[in-house]
Design a protein around this motif. Sequence first.
Motif, PDB file in Angstrom:
ATOM      1  N   ARG A  80       0.821  -1.220   0.000  1.00  0.00           N
ATOM      2  CA  ARG A  80       0.000   0.000   0.000  1.00  0.00           C
ATOM      3  C   ARG A  80       0.853   1.268   0.000  1.00  0.00           C
ATOM      4  NH1 ARG A  80      -3.769   0.066   4.853  1.00  0.00           N
ATOM      5  NH2 ARG A  80      -1.938  -0.826   5.869  1.00  0.00           N
ATOM      6  N   LEU A  81       2.136   1.119   0.273  1.00  0.00           N
ATOM      7  CA  LEU A  81       3.044   2.272   0.279  1.00  0.00           C
ATOM      8  C   LEU A  81       3.787   2.445  -1.038  1.00  0.00           C
ATOM      9  CD1 LEU A  81       4.835   2.459   3.754  1.00  0.00           C
ATOM     10  CD2 LEU A  81       3.593   4.282   2.625  1.00  0.00           C
ATOM     11  N   ARG A  82       3.521   1.597  -2.009  1.00  0.00           N
ATOM     12  CA  ARG A  82       4.220   1.747  -3.278  1.00  0.00           C
ATOM     13  C   ARG A  82       3.906   3.102  -3.912  1.00  0.00           C
ATOM     14  NH1 ARG A  82       2.880  -4.271  -5.731  1.00  0.00           N
ATOM     15  NH2 ARG A  82       4.346  -5.421  -4.425  1.00  0.00           N
ATOM     16  N   PRO A  83       4.871   3.743  -4.556  1.00  0.00           N
ATOM     17  CA  PRO A  83       6.197   3.255  -4.949  1.00  0.00           C
ATOM     18  C   PRO A  83       7.305   3.434  -3.917  1.00  0.00           C
ATOM     19  CG  PRO A  83       5.820   5.396  -5.923  1.00  0.00           C
ATOM     20  CD  PRO A  83       4.567   5.056  -5.180  1.00  0.00           C
ATOM     21  N   LEU A  84       6.986   3.902  -2.685  1.00  0.00           N
ATOM     22  CA  LEU A  84       8.039   4.076  -1.682  1.00  0.00           C
ATOM     23  C   LEU A  84       8.751   2.775  -1.366  1.00  0.00           C
ATOM     24  CD1 LEU A  84       6.148   6.630  -1.288  1.00  0.00           C
ATOM     25  CD2 LEU A  84       6.810   6.572   1.114  1.00  0.00           C
ATOM     26  N   THR A  85       8.023   1.657  -1.456  1.00  0.00           N
ATOM     27  CA  THR A  85       8.574   0.363  -1.027  1.00  0.00           C
ATOM     28  C   THR A  85       9.007  -0.531  -2.192  1.00  0.00           C
ATOM     29  OG1 THR A  85       6.279  -0.407  -0.912  1.00  0.00           O
ATOM     30  CG2 THR A  85       7.300   0.320   1.133  1.00  0.00           C
TER      31      THR A  85
ATOM     32  N   ASN B  14      11.836  -0.289  -3.850  1.00  0.00           N
ATOM     33  CA  ASN B  14      13.279  -0.522  -3.774  1.00  0.00           C
ATOM     34  C   ASN B  14      13.780  -0.674  -2.346  1.00  0.00           C
ATOM     35  OD1 ASN B  14      13.716  -0.400  -6.582  1.00  0.00           O
ATOM     36  ND2 ASN B  14      13.758   1.827  -6.529  1.00  0.00           N
ATOM     37  N   ARG B  15      12.855  -0.857  -1.403  1.00  0.00           N
ATOM     38  CA  ARG B  15      13.247  -1.012  -0.001  1.00  0.00           C
ATOM     39  C   ARG B  15      12.078  -1.662   0.737  1.00  0.00           C
ATOM     40  NH1 ARG B  15      12.380   3.586  -1.897  1.00  0.00           N
ATOM     41  NH2 ARG B  15      14.590   3.991  -2.219  1.00  0.00           N
ATOM     42  N   PRO B  16      12.356  -2.401   1.835  1.00  0.00           N
ATOM     43  CA  PRO B  16      11.249  -2.945   2.628  1.00  0.00           C
ATOM     44  C   PRO B  16      10.544  -1.821   3.391  1.00  0.00           C
ATOM     45  CG  PRO B  16      13.359  -3.445   3.666  1.00  0.00           C
ATOM     46  CD  PRO B  16      13.673  -2.809   2.353  1.00  0.00           C
ATOM     47  N   LYS B  17       9.320  -2.061   3.736  1.00  0.00           N
ATOM     48  CA  LYS B  17       8.504  -1.045   4.397  1.00  0.00           C
ATOM     49  C   LYS B  17       9.168  -0.457   5.651  1.00  0.00           C
ATOM     50  CE  LYS B  17       3.837  -0.625   6.406  1.00  0.00           C
ATOM     51  NZ  LYS B  17       2.627  -1.413   6.741  1.00  0.00           N
ATOM     52  N   PRO B  18       9.782  -1.253   6.530  1.00  0.00           N
ATOM     53  CA  PRO B  18      10.394  -0.659   7.735  1.00  0.00           C
ATOM     54  C   PRO B  18      11.577   0.263   7.431  1.00  0.00           C
ATOM     55  CG  PRO B  18      10.022  -3.006   8.042  1.00  0.00           C
ATOM     56  CD  PRO B  18       9.811  -2.722   6.581  1.00  0.00           C
TER      57      PRO B  18
ATOM     58  N   ILE C  14      17.499  -7.583  20.796  1.00  0.00           N
ATOM     59  CA  ILE C  14      16.429  -7.460  19.806  1.00  0.00           C
ATOM     60  C   ILE C  14      16.566  -8.539  18.737  1.00  0.00           C
ATOM     61  CG2 ILE C  14      15.414  -5.928  18.052  1.00  0.00           C
ATOM     62  CD1 ILE C  14      16.552  -3.563  19.677  1.00  0.00           C
ATOM     63  N   VAL C  15      15.427  -9.168  18.412  1.00  0.00           N
ATOM     64  CA  VAL C  15      15.333 -10.094  17.278  1.00  0.00           C
ATOM     65  C   VAL C  15      14.505  -9.402  16.202  1.00  0.00           C
ATOM     66  CG1 VAL C  15      14.519 -12.331  16.453  1.00  0.00           C
ATOM     67  CG2 VAL C  15      15.465 -12.115  18.768  1.00  0.00           C
ATOM     68  N   ILE C  16      15.058  -9.290  15.001  1.00  0.00           N
ATOM     69  CA  ILE C  16      14.311  -8.689  13.884  1.00  0.00           C
ATOM     70  C   ILE C  16      13.951  -9.788  12.896  1.00  0.00           C
ATOM     71  CG2 ILE C  16      14.352  -7.027  11.996  1.00  0.00           C
ATOM     72  CD1 ILE C  16      16.260  -5.325  13.537  1.00  0.00           C
ATOM     73  N   THR C  17      12.641  -9.963  12.642  1.00  0.00           N
ATOM     74  CA  THR C  17      12.197 -10.944  11.641  1.00  0.00           C
ATOM     75  C   THR C  17      12.186 -10.266  10.272  1.00  0.00           C
ATOM     76  OG1 THR C  17       9.852 -10.430  11.879  1.00  0.00           O
ATOM     77  CG2 THR C  17      10.764 -12.072  13.372  1.00  0.00           C
ATOM     78  N   VAL C  18      12.850 -10.888   9.326  1.00  0.00           N
ATOM     79  CA  VAL C  18      12.995 -10.287   7.999  1.00  0.00           C
ATOM     80  C   VAL C  18      12.582 -11.298   6.938  1.00  0.00           C
ATOM     81  CG1 VAL C  18      14.799  -8.639   8.645  1.00  0.00           C
ATOM     82  CG2 VAL C  18      15.440 -10.949   7.929  1.00  0.00           C
ATOM     83  N   GLN C  19      12.099 -10.769   5.798  1.00  0.00           N
ATOM     84  CA  GLN C  19      11.760 -11.629   4.661  1.00  0.00           C
ATOM     85  C   GLN C  19      11.942 -10.867   3.352  1.00  0.00           C
ATOM     86  OE1 GLN C  19       8.684 -11.991   2.467  1.00  0.00           O
ATOM     87  NE2 GLN C  19       9.748 -13.710   1.532  1.00  0.00           N
ATOM     88  N   TYR C  20      11.122  -9.845   3.096  1.00  0.00           N
ATOM     89  CA  TYR C  20      11.198  -9.064   1.864  1.00  0.00           C
ATOM     90  C   TYR C  20      12.394  -8.106   1.932  1.00  0.00           C
ATOM     91  CZ  TYR C  20       9.823  -5.538  -1.624  1.00  0.00           C
ATOM     92  OH  TYR C  20       9.790  -4.660  -2.671  1.00  0.00           O
ATOM     93  N   MET C  21      13.332  -8.236   0.968  1.00  0.00           N
ATOM     94  CA  MET C  21      14.531  -7.394   0.891  1.00  0.00           C
ATOM     95  C   MET C  21      15.267  -7.361   2.224  1.00  0.00           C
ATOM     96  SD  MET C  21      13.299  -4.213  -1.484  1.00  0.00           S
ATOM     97  CE  MET C  21      14.190  -4.093  -3.009  1.00  0.00           C
TER      98      MET C  21
ATOM     99  N   GLY D  77       8.835   8.262  -7.962  1.00  0.00           N
ATOM    100  CA  GLY D  77       9.688   7.131  -7.612  1.00  0.00           C
ATOM    101  C   GLY D  77      11.164   7.402  -7.823  1.00  0.00           C
ATOM    102  N   ASP D  78      11.993   6.525  -7.255  1.00  0.00           N
ATOM    103  CA  ASP D  78      13.446   6.678  -7.312  1.00  0.00           C
ATOM    104  C   ASP D  78      13.948   6.876  -8.736  1.00  0.00           C
ATOM    105  OD1 ASP D  78      12.833   4.342  -5.071  1.00  0.00           O
ATOM    106  OD2 ASP D  78      14.309   5.811  -4.390  1.00  0.00           O
ATOM    107  N   GLN D  79      14.965   7.708  -8.878  1.00  0.00           N
ATOM    108  CA  GLN D  79      15.715   7.891 -10.127  1.00  0.00           C
ATOM    109  C   GLN D  79      14.806   8.277 -11.305  1.00  0.00           C
ATOM    110  OE1 GLN D  79      17.794   4.078 -10.172  1.00  0.00           O
ATOM    111  NE2 GLN D  79      19.645   5.108  -9.452  1.00  0.00           N
ATOM    112  N   THR D  80      13.847   9.103 -11.012  1.00  0.00           N
ATOM    113  CA  THR D  80      12.941   9.594 -12.054  1.00  0.00           C
ATOM    114  C   THR D  80      13.316  11.026 -12.412  1.00  0.00           C
ATOM    115  OG1 THR D  80      11.089   8.146 -11.513  1.00  0.00           O
ATOM    116  CG2 THR D  80      10.539  10.277 -12.495  1.00  0.00           C
ATOM    117  N   MET D  81      13.165  11.354 -13.694  1.00  0.00           N
ATOM    118  CA  MET D  81      13.440  12.702 -14.166  1.00  0.00           C
ATOM    119  C   MET D  81      12.134  13.354 -14.617  1.00  0.00           C
ATOM    120  SD  MET D  81      15.901  14.077 -17.264  1.00  0.00           S
ATOM    121  CE  MET D  81      17.402  13.597 -16.429  1.00  0.00           C
ATOM    122  N   ILE D  82      11.835  14.503 -14.045  1.00  0.00           N
ATOM    123  CA  ILE D  82      10.695  15.308 -14.464  1.00  0.00           C
ATOM    124  C   ILE D  82      11.273  16.506 -15.213  1.00  0.00           C
ATOM    125  CG2 ILE D  82       8.611  16.515 -13.757  1.00  0.00           C
ATOM    126  CD1 ILE D  82       8.593  13.606 -12.887  1.00  0.00           C
TER     127      ILE D  82
END
Length: 833
Positions: free
Chosen positions: A13-18, A20-24, A49-56, A340-345
């Motif tokens: 739901r946060l795309r395009p922010l996410t 190229n990176r995981p939501k956190p 601290i234990v961090i559970t990771v999966q996407y990126m 989004g990242d690396q875009t030219m306007i």
Amino acid sequence: MKAVVMAGGEGSRLRPLTLNRPKPMVPLVDRPVIGHIIELLRRHGITDIVITVQYMANVIQDQFGDGSALGVNITYSHEDRPLGTAGSVKYAAHLLTEPFLVISGDALTDIDLTQVITRHHQSGALATMTLTRVPNPLEYGVAICDADGFVTDLVEKPSWGEVFSDTVNTGIYVFDPMIFTYIDDQISVDWSKDVFPRIRREGHTIAGCIVDGYWTDVGTIEEYMRATRDYLMGQVNLPRLGRRISDDVWADGEVEIDRNAILQGPIYFGNGARIKSDAHIIGPTVIRDYAIIDSGAIIDRSIIWRNSYIGERAELRGAIVLRQCNIKSRALLAEGVVVGDQTMINTGAIIGSNVKIWPDKEIDERATINSSIIWGSQGRRVLFGRQGITGLVNIDLTPEWCARIGAAIGAALPMGTTITANRDSHHTARMLKRALMAGLPSAGINVLELHSLPLPVARYMTYASGSSGGIHVQVSSEDERMVEIRILDRNGLDIDTTNERKIEGIFFREDYRRAYYDEIGRITDVTNATDTYSTAYLKALRTDIFQANHSFQVAIDYDHASSSSILPSILRRLNVRSVELNANLEDVLVAHQRENDAADLARLARVTPVLGADLGVRIEANGERVSFIDGRGRMIAPMLALAVLVDLVLAAEGGGVVAVPITAPRVFESIAARRGGAIVRTRASLSALMQLAAKRRDLLLLGDGQGAMIFPRFYPVADGLFSIAKTIELLLHQTTRFDEAVDSVPEFSVGAALVACRWELKGSVMRQLSEQFSDRRHQTIDGLRIDADDGWVLITPDSDGPYIAIHAEGIDESTTSALIQRYSDQITDLQRQ
């Protein structure tokens, strides 16, 4: 106590922010979102601290490592696949042997975790749920507690009819390790949907802990903007990085702010941010590391990530610009825009409210973008290229986009006029043509539905029906994912640049004409197209020559396209025997790729002499171009085939004028001289050849040297169907075989190559070549021609890509290759200077 930070979410739901990176890891002011959570844990004495990771997962691990730089100890639990909120914690169970806290890595909160832990220890419950009160509980789990503070009811994301409280679950829990007995292994399990109902059925209690403090899920663009605003305005009780440089203006590291810049906080500047003269920054605004705000730009309530550039007098109002973007001068980004990242306007572009632009896009100068641009899409000010309107099917060219193009075409024509609509037999072309046809009647334009005819036939029918123009949709012969839309004028030719710009202006301004209900255009099927075309076709030939023939045989590969439904009957009427190959219509096989063409030609070359055919021909799917095989099975190069036809037509007419492109070899002048004819040189594009043919119907033949031939005495368009019969007529008239005609053409050697050259360097390279070879250069109608002792070279900037094209003719193949290599190296070297 240990803490488990859940950080495996994709954040769709946060795309395009996410993307190229995981939501956190989405930056929230001065840290990634998960960085704020780690800081909160550390403040409450939780350092294991234990961090559970999966996407990126690597993005999080690379950022925080073992946590020592933050004063904590981090261990990672890596899921191979998503296991749900509870399943991911169960996957780390071997690290959790004592009561532990669970918290989401993609929320922003300053909740008192010590209070929650104390409540858990005092309650003796298996699980403790942290609760808070919110004004709109629809997106959360709503909870009710009894008088002792234990949860008695929980509804996930209720409708308003199910809302019985404003107390919601924050997703922060404390558990006893016994909780793992209620979570199945290696499957997706959710706390609220699966685990909590199960433990309550088993008689266990869930303690509730209603807390004050700030808490918000950062799950949508709107929530992200709100969390950023609240953090900047001091509503979140967490320590900030950096220092206060003025009222409500913070900077982390060294920043450069011009004394004439206007700052209205709250504002956060990252390290290395640069603010130029007369820039106006209005908070709440975040400008992260190494971002540059150029002179006169206005940044209002916006977020700009690191390494991005905002040009002079550009204007951002409530927008988000991600990493390494280039927003050029006078561009306007309206409320809710995300880039989004690396875009030219590019300069002067206008991006409308709530438009989302996915990474790695380029928006053309002065383009107006009012709908989101997703994967592979282009935001462009120019619709038309060398092949009409082109793009990736269902990405660049979508049905809704084509409906708008149809409406723009209609608005460029007078109300009540009629145009033809045609396509190739591929199913993607059918889809997009129907979308175009939906837009046309909405502008009061009538449509003559040609269905699926070869393009030359559609061009002729546009003229013969008295229509004001036409559309043709086809799959590209270069790439089956690409579709080409051709817009035709009343003569069936491609429209000129003036009309292209008119349609583009209407399209990008969205200045569509909407017909009143009784003015909406009609769509009518055309049933006599084949008969109309065939009649004109036969009138343009000397049928008496064919009637005297009883033996000519041709093998024709129809490439599974619609030419096979028209040409065979014409050839039978001409007394020509034909063997039909690949004559069945197959919508998938129409989209042949170039690498398949050679294999098809090689097969035809083997079959032609076996059949005893005098000639083998492969006709391209859209019907415009042909490839020839002689009776001995030799594949005849397109330029050589054109030379053969020029020789035959000049011999048959006793002279005359033919036209060939500037890239054609000098052998054409030799042929014309021996036949008493003359050569006209033209631009290399097929469109230029057809325009010339329409103006000069006295020309006997025009060809592009790539398989397209035009016989203006029939109709001034490239027509592969007519070219076949005309070739046979010329051979019969001269009483010669095609292989003999090939052998009579003097030998020549030509070649071509594309050399990479950045767009901005093309002009410089051409100027330097012109200066360097001033004594041997000739300015031509297309490009720069340089004469050499052993041949010539024609150098032209490519109009569709970052290349410079080289065409060369040498005395033999090795000389031609050497010329191409020599000037390719020269162009490459000039770019390095």
